[in-house]
Design an enzyme around this catalytic site. Structure first.
Site, short mmCIF file in Angstrom:
data_model
loop_
_atom_site.label_atom_id
_atom_site.label_comp_id
_atom_site.label_asym_id
_atom_site.label_seq_id
_atom_site.Cartn_x
_atom_site.Cartn_y
_atom_site.Cartn_z
N GLN A 1 87.72 54.22 -17.06
CA GLN A 1 87.94 53.78 -18.45
C GLN A 1 87.20 54.66 -19.46
OE1 GLN A 1 90.04 51.55 -19.70
NE2 GLN A 1 90.74 50.64 -17.79
N CYS B 1 95.98 45.38 -13.51
CA CYS B 1 96.30 46.39 -12.50
C CYS B 1 97.01 45.81 -11.28
CB CYS B 1 95.05 47.13 -12.07
SG CYS B 1 94.33 47.95 -13.48
N ASN C 1 86.59 47.50 -17.28
CA ASN C 1 87.94 47.53 -17.85
C ASN C 1 88.36 46.22 -18.50
OD1 ASN C 1 87.74 47.04 -14.90
ND2 ASN C 1 89.87 46.43 -15.11
N SER D 1 91.55 58.86 -14.24
CA SER D 1 92.98 58.58 -14.13
C SER D 1 93.69 58.94 -15.43
CB SER D 1 93.13 57.07 -13.84
OG SER D 1 94.48 56.73 -13.80
N THR E 1 92.44 54.82 -8.21
CA THR E 1 92.30 54.06 -6.97
C THR E 1 92.02 54.99 -5.79
OG1 THR E 1 93.80 52.37 -7.82
CG2 THR E 1 93.49 52.41 -5.43
N THR F 1 101.15 67.90 -0.75
CA THR F 1 101.61 68.76 -1.85
C THR F 1 101.18 68.17 -3.18
OG1 THR F 1 103.45 69.51 -0.52
CG2 THR F 1 103.65 69.84 -2.90
#
Ligand SMILES: Cc1ncc(COP(=O)(O)O)c(C=O)c1O
Length: 380
Positions: free
Chosen positions: A178, A328, A150, A198, A71, A236
């Site tokens: 995907q 999702c 997806n 991802s 995302t 970070t």
């Protein structure tokens, strides 16, 4: 533990990945921006991860920027490419993930950018002639088209679209969430400018991903703050996430041929068994075409009936997890914008089964058996 056939939503963490992450959750805790030895050690681990990922994708380490997942990568690439290149036209499709659709809608709402949604036919094929035509009429465009859908598993000819975008000097973003970890991307060949990945889609940890940003099409950062990620993303770093992501991708590449074959066999078995035992079953998109679709996804519709609308719920009661569309946003009952785009009139529900290397033939047989018992076949 039940049967998990929702691997397009997320995959279980590979124990080998967990082992690689463990030291970074415990003893190797330094902040990579610190200049002392505790920090330097972690910085070196991040840079070595970046190098490994770049080798796998055939790009340079500077083109890989770690993010919190797909995302963030989609949001960053689209929003910042539009700003950096003063984009006036966005071309996308109605079957993109919401990470793309909501981003482009938001950008277009607040500006004079023209939004073009490509037509899709009832099998979910995006109209690439229309894309060609739009590109020839609109200079300075951004094209966002996903590599694999997806929900229905349709695959885009990403090389063809890349060539088209290059020819018309358009910025090409592809949501490859995907497919990264399931296919080998050669980024010297694919003319994509920005793409998203991802880790939790290929047995890595949640909350970790990366974007590829081609070095001759740099964009400004979205997250401002420290100078992390070569000034491309403040904050970070999610160190153990990055370590897990890299290990998961290495394993995916190491075992890809074997796992692709294995998962394709599972999907093929489910198609055959469904056709044999569930009269009236149909498949959505290209998902039952093993050569044309993402091998991890099978999207199924059962004959229309009130009972069949409850099948997903009844499977869940029996410990079988599948999805009714995109999981999702958790509101699975909201219906699928992808299936609506394919067939606006259809009232038939759909079930997405998605497989991983951890599934077995026995699980597939058991799920089809349950579907056979639960499914109401209307008499002719
Ligand atoms: C095609 C696609 N794009 C983007 C995402 C979002 O990725 P993430 O969960 O890493 O934010 C998903 C997740 O389901 C997806 O399937």
């Amino acid at each position: 533990m039940g049967i998990y056939l929702d691997n397009a939503a997320t995959t279980p963490l590979d124990p080998e990945v967990f082992e690689a992450m463990k030291p970074f959750l415990l003893e190797d805790f330094g902040n990579p921006s610190s200049t002392h030895s505790h920090g330097r050690k972690i910085k070196a681990a991040i840079e070595s991860s970046r190098k490994k990922i770049a080798e796998l994708l055939n790009c340079t380490p500077g083109e890989i920027i770690f993010t919190s997942g797909g995302t963030e990568a989609d949001n960053t690439i689209i929003t910042c490419a539009v700003q950096t290149y003063n984009i006036k036209t966005i071309i996308t499709s109605p079957i993109e993930h919401h990470a793309v659709l909501h981003t482009v809608e938001n950008l277009c709402k607040e500006s004079s950018i023209q939004l073009h949604m490509l037509d899709v036919d009832n099998k979910g094929h995006v109209d690439l002639d229309q894309l060609k035509n739009l590109l020839s009429k609109n200079s300075n465009s951004l094209v966002s088209l996903m590599h694999a859908n997806n929900e229905i598993g349709n695959l885009l000819d990403i090389e063809y679209v890349g060539d088209l975008c290059e020819k018309h000097k358009a910025y090409f973003h592809s949501d490859t969430v995907q497919t990264v970890g399931h296919y080998r991307h050669d980024l010297k060949k694919i003319k994509v400018h920005g793409m998203a990945a991802s880790a939790h889609k290929f047995h890595g940890p949640k909350g970790a991903g990366f974007m590829f940003i081609r070095k001759d099409k740099k964009i400004t950062p979205l997250l401002l703050g420290g100078s992390q990620e070569r000034n491309m993303r403040g904050g970070t770093e999610n160190v153990y996430g990055i370590i897990g992501l890299t290990k998961a991708l290495e394993i995916a590449y190491r075992d890809m041929d074997e796992h692709t074959r294995y998962i394709k066999d599972l999907k093929n078995r489910m198609i055959d068994k469904l056709l044999e035992h569930v009269p009236g079953v149909t498949f959505n998109g290209d998902s039952n075409d093993l050569d044309k679709s993402l091998y991890t996804v099978l999207n199924v519709s059962l004959p229309e009936s009130e009972e069949n609308d409850m099948i997903l719920f009844n499977l869940d009661l029996q410990g079988i997890s599948a999805s009714g569309g995109s999981a999702c946003s958790s509101g699975a009952t909201l219906g699928s914008h992808v299936l609506v785009a394919l067939n606006p009139e259809s009232k038939r529900g759909a079930i997405r089964f998605s497989f991983s290397k951890f599934n077995t033939k026995e699980e597939v047989d058991l799920v089809v058996g349950r579907l056979k018992d639960l499914c109401k076949i209307p008499s002719l």
